[in-house]
Scaffold this motif. Structure first.
Motif, short mmCIF file in Angstrom:
data_model
loop_
_atom_site.label_atom_id
_atom_site.label_comp_id
_atom_site.label_asym_id
_atom_site.label_seq_id
_atom_site.Cartn_x
_atom_site.Cartn_y
_atom_site.Cartn_z
N GLU A 155 -6.06 4.29 -6.73
CA GLU A 155 -6.83 3.29 -5.99
C GLU A 155 -5.95 2.10 -5.62
N ASP A 156 -5.15 1.64 -6.58
CA ASP A 156 -4.28 0.49 -6.34
C ASP A 156 -3.22 0.81 -5.28
N LEU A 157 -2.72 2.03 -5.29
CA LEU A 157 -1.75 2.43 -4.26
C LEU A 157 -2.41 2.41 -2.89
N GLY A 158 -3.66 2.90 -2.81
CA GLY A 158 -4.38 2.86 -1.54
C GLY A 158 -4.58 1.43 -1.06
N THR A 159 -4.90 0.53 -1.99
CA THR A 159 -5.04 -0.89 -1.65
C THR A 159 -3.74 -1.44 -1.08
N PHE A 160 -2.64 -1.13 -1.75
CA PHE A 160 -1.33 -1.65 -1.35
C PHE A 160 -0.95 -1.15 0.05
N LEU A 161 -1.14 0.15 0.30
CA LEU A 161 -0.76 0.71 1.61
C LEU A 161 -1.64 0.14 2.72
N ARG A 162 -2.92 -0.03 2.44
CA ARG A 162 -3.79 -0.60 3.46
C ARG A 162 -3.44 -2.06 3.72
N MET A 163 -3.05 -2.77 2.65
CA MET A 163 -2.64 -4.16 2.79
C MET A 163 -1.41 -4.25 3.71
N ILE A 164 -0.46 -3.35 3.53
CA ILE A 164 0.74 -3.34 4.37
C ILE A 164 0.35 -3.14 5.84
N ARG A 165 -0.53 -2.15 6.09
CA ARG A 165 -0.92 -1.85 7.47
C ARG A 165 -1.60 -3.06 8.14
N ILE A 166 -2.50 -3.70 7.42
CA ILE A 166 -3.24 -4.82 8.03
C ILE A 166 -2.34 -6.03 8.23
N ILE A 167 -1.50 -6.35 7.26
CA ILE A 167 -0.60 -7.50 7.42
C ILE A 167 0.38 -7.24 8.57
N HIS A 168 0.85 -6.00 8.70
CA HIS A 168 1.73 -5.65 9.81
C HIS A 168 1.00 -5.85 11.14
N LYS A 169 -0.28 -5.52 11.18
CA LYS A 169 -1.08 -5.68 12.39
C LYS A 169 -1.31 -7.16 12.72
N ILE A 170 -1.59 -7.97 11.69
CA ILE A 170 -1.89 -9.39 11.89
C ILE A 170 -0.66 -10.19 12.29
N GLU A 171 0.48 -9.86 11.69
CA GLU A 171 1.74 -10.60 11.88
C GLU A 171 1.57 -12.10 11.58
N PRO A 172 1.16 -12.43 10.35
CA PRO A 172 0.95 -13.85 10.02
C PRO A 172 2.27 -14.59 9.88
N ASP A 173 2.20 -15.91 10.09
CA ASP A 173 3.36 -16.77 9.84
C ASP A 173 3.44 -17.17 8.38
N ILE A 174 2.24 -17.33 7.76
CA ILE A 174 2.16 -17.76 6.36
C ILE A 174 1.14 -16.89 5.64
N VAL A 175 1.46 -16.52 4.40
CA VAL A 175 0.51 -15.81 3.55
C VAL A 175 0.27 -16.64 2.29
N PHE A 176 -1.01 -16.81 1.95
CA PHE A 176 -1.42 -17.54 0.75
C PHE A 176 -2.33 -16.62 -0.05
N ALA A 177 -1.90 -16.22 -1.24
CA ALA A 177 -2.68 -15.28 -2.05
C ALA A 177 -3.04 -15.91 -3.39
N TYR A 178 -4.22 -15.58 -3.90
CA TYR A 178 -4.59 -16.01 -5.25
C TYR A 178 -5.49 -14.94 -5.88
N GLN A 179 -5.56 -14.98 -7.19
CA GLN A 179 -6.16 -13.96 -8.07
C GLN A 179 -5.16 -12.81 -8.23
N ALA A 180 -5.14 -12.25 -9.43
CA ALA A 180 -4.04 -11.39 -9.87
C ALA A 180 -3.68 -10.26 -8.90
#
Length: 386
Positions: free
Chosen positions: A67-92
């Motif tokens: 499940e965590d691997l699926g989360t990670f891969l989907r996160m990569i795809r969406i961030i690649h699509k968004i192309e943000p200048d800044i990322v701010f993450a919180y919670q483990a």
């Protein structure tokens, strides 16, 4: 600029980060959010605030590697699509998978907020083999994720020192802020009630000190049966969550009144005379800041994140963690020293205005992240000038 916020809980973005989001937007930047909750209702809630929203399943307490691997891969795809200048993450898990995914997709300006270390990293008691393994995995994940960050925000010096001692951050990374701050327009001074009313606010976790609070409430009401002891907050899936029947036992005995869960804590703060949070550890407890902003004295623990909110005997009391008798003693003191309680309420107001105003906290965050207002472009004689 595009600023991407990643959280393991969509309601948390709307509750704890909304003032920060609005500050980014006032500076002229686009805000995008990632959280696990899916459905049109969530998309519409964020859209109404001018925020693009993407749902990515994040199991906050799950331990399924697939499940965590699926989360990670989907996160990569969406961030690649968004192309943000800044990322701010919180919670483990948001920090672990969000920061590493952002780095792999080429984002350079990555920031994390460690709003408390959680039960696993805070635990010093003898642990099971399973807990030891989980702690080792979490520390390894944190080290990899935080290595991707330019800066790491902490809400109290204990967590900052702990992460440094565990060699999870570099010397130049940590930045200390005064919690998430509190909006002093939304949370304002309220008159104290005539009745003695104590209030616990938080998820119903053992680590929040809910069991000690309920036991203390029982002792207080034996001596002062007119006092009310309220509990406000949701049940949870966290490993330290208490079962429903445990709370119901204290309700049936008349020790506490369970008020359920709410999206608006203000009516309950208005009812109470003192907020009690006997937590074992926090980042900086938001419920305490909100209570202080309404002019309420605080009883909390001399523990990470909690001790920063109280000057003992000034705006409330600090008690040892897991000490039911000490909690009950201070609750009874509040009942018997009404004039002093009123003085303490004013000290809470003074402290929160000086130190925890959300605008001051957000300005520190934006300065650290080098987020500046977008300047208007003026055209003069065919020239572009900022």
């Amino acid at each position: 600029m595009k600023v991407l916020l990643i959280s393991s809980l969509a309601p948390s973005l709307l509750t704890f980060r909304l003032d920060m989001i609005k500050a980014f937007q006032r500076h002229g930047h686009e805000v995008i959010a990632i959280a696990p909750e899916h459905g049109q209702q969530w998309e519409e809630k964020f859209k109404a605030l001018g925020i693009a929203y993407y749902a990515v399943p994040i199991a906050r307490t799950g331990m399924n590697p697939l499940e965590d691997l699926g989360t990670f891969l989907r996160m990569i795809r969406i961030i690649h699509k968004i192309e943000p200048d800044i990322v701010f993450a919180y919670q483990a898990k948001s920090i672990v998978y969000g920061c590493i995914a952002a780095k792999l997709t080429g984002v350079n300006r990555i920031y994390a907020l460690v709003a408390g270390l959680g039960s696993i990293l805070h635990s010093h008691r003898k642990s099971s083999i399973k807990t030891i393994i989980v702690k080792l995995i979490l520390k390894t994940q944190y080290k990899l994720a935080l290595a991707c960050c330019k800066r790491v925000f902490f809400q109290n010096p204990d967590d900052k020192q702990a992460m440094s001692t565990m060699n999870l951050i570099r010397e130049e990374q940590p930045s200390l802020i005064h919690g998430s701050g509190v909006n002093l327009t939304i949370f304002s001074e309220q008159p104290l009630p005539e009745q003695d009313v104590f209030l616990f606010v938080g998820r119903l976790l053992r680590d929040k000190g809910i069991c000690e609070y309920m036991e203390a409430a029982k002792l207080v009401r034996q001596q002062y049966p007119q006092a009310r002891c309220l509990v406000l907050g949701p049940f949870d899936t966290n490993p330290t969550a208490i079962p429903k029947h445990e709370l119901e036992r204290f309700v049936e005995e008349g020790a506490i009144e369970y008020m359920g869960a709410t999206d608006d804590v203000r009516p309950y703060l208005q009812q109470c005379s003192v907020l009690v949070l006997p937590s074992y550890h926090e980042g900086t407890p938001r419920c305490v800041l909100e209570a202080m902003a309404t002019g309420r004295p605080i009883i909390t623990t001399d523990a990470p994140g909690c001790r920063e909110t109280v000057v003992d005997q000034m705006n409330g009391f600090l008690v040892p963690p897991k000490d039911t008798a000490a909690i009950a003693e201070k609750m009874i003191w509040m009942i018997e020293n009404r004039e002093r309680l009123r003085w303490m309420s004013q000290q809470s107001l003074r402290m929160v205005r000086d130190k925890y105003d959300v605008d001051k906290v957000n300005q520190v965050i934006m300065d650290t992240m080098q987020i500046q207002p977008m300047e208007a472009v003026k055209y003069v004689g065919g020239d572009q000038r900022l």
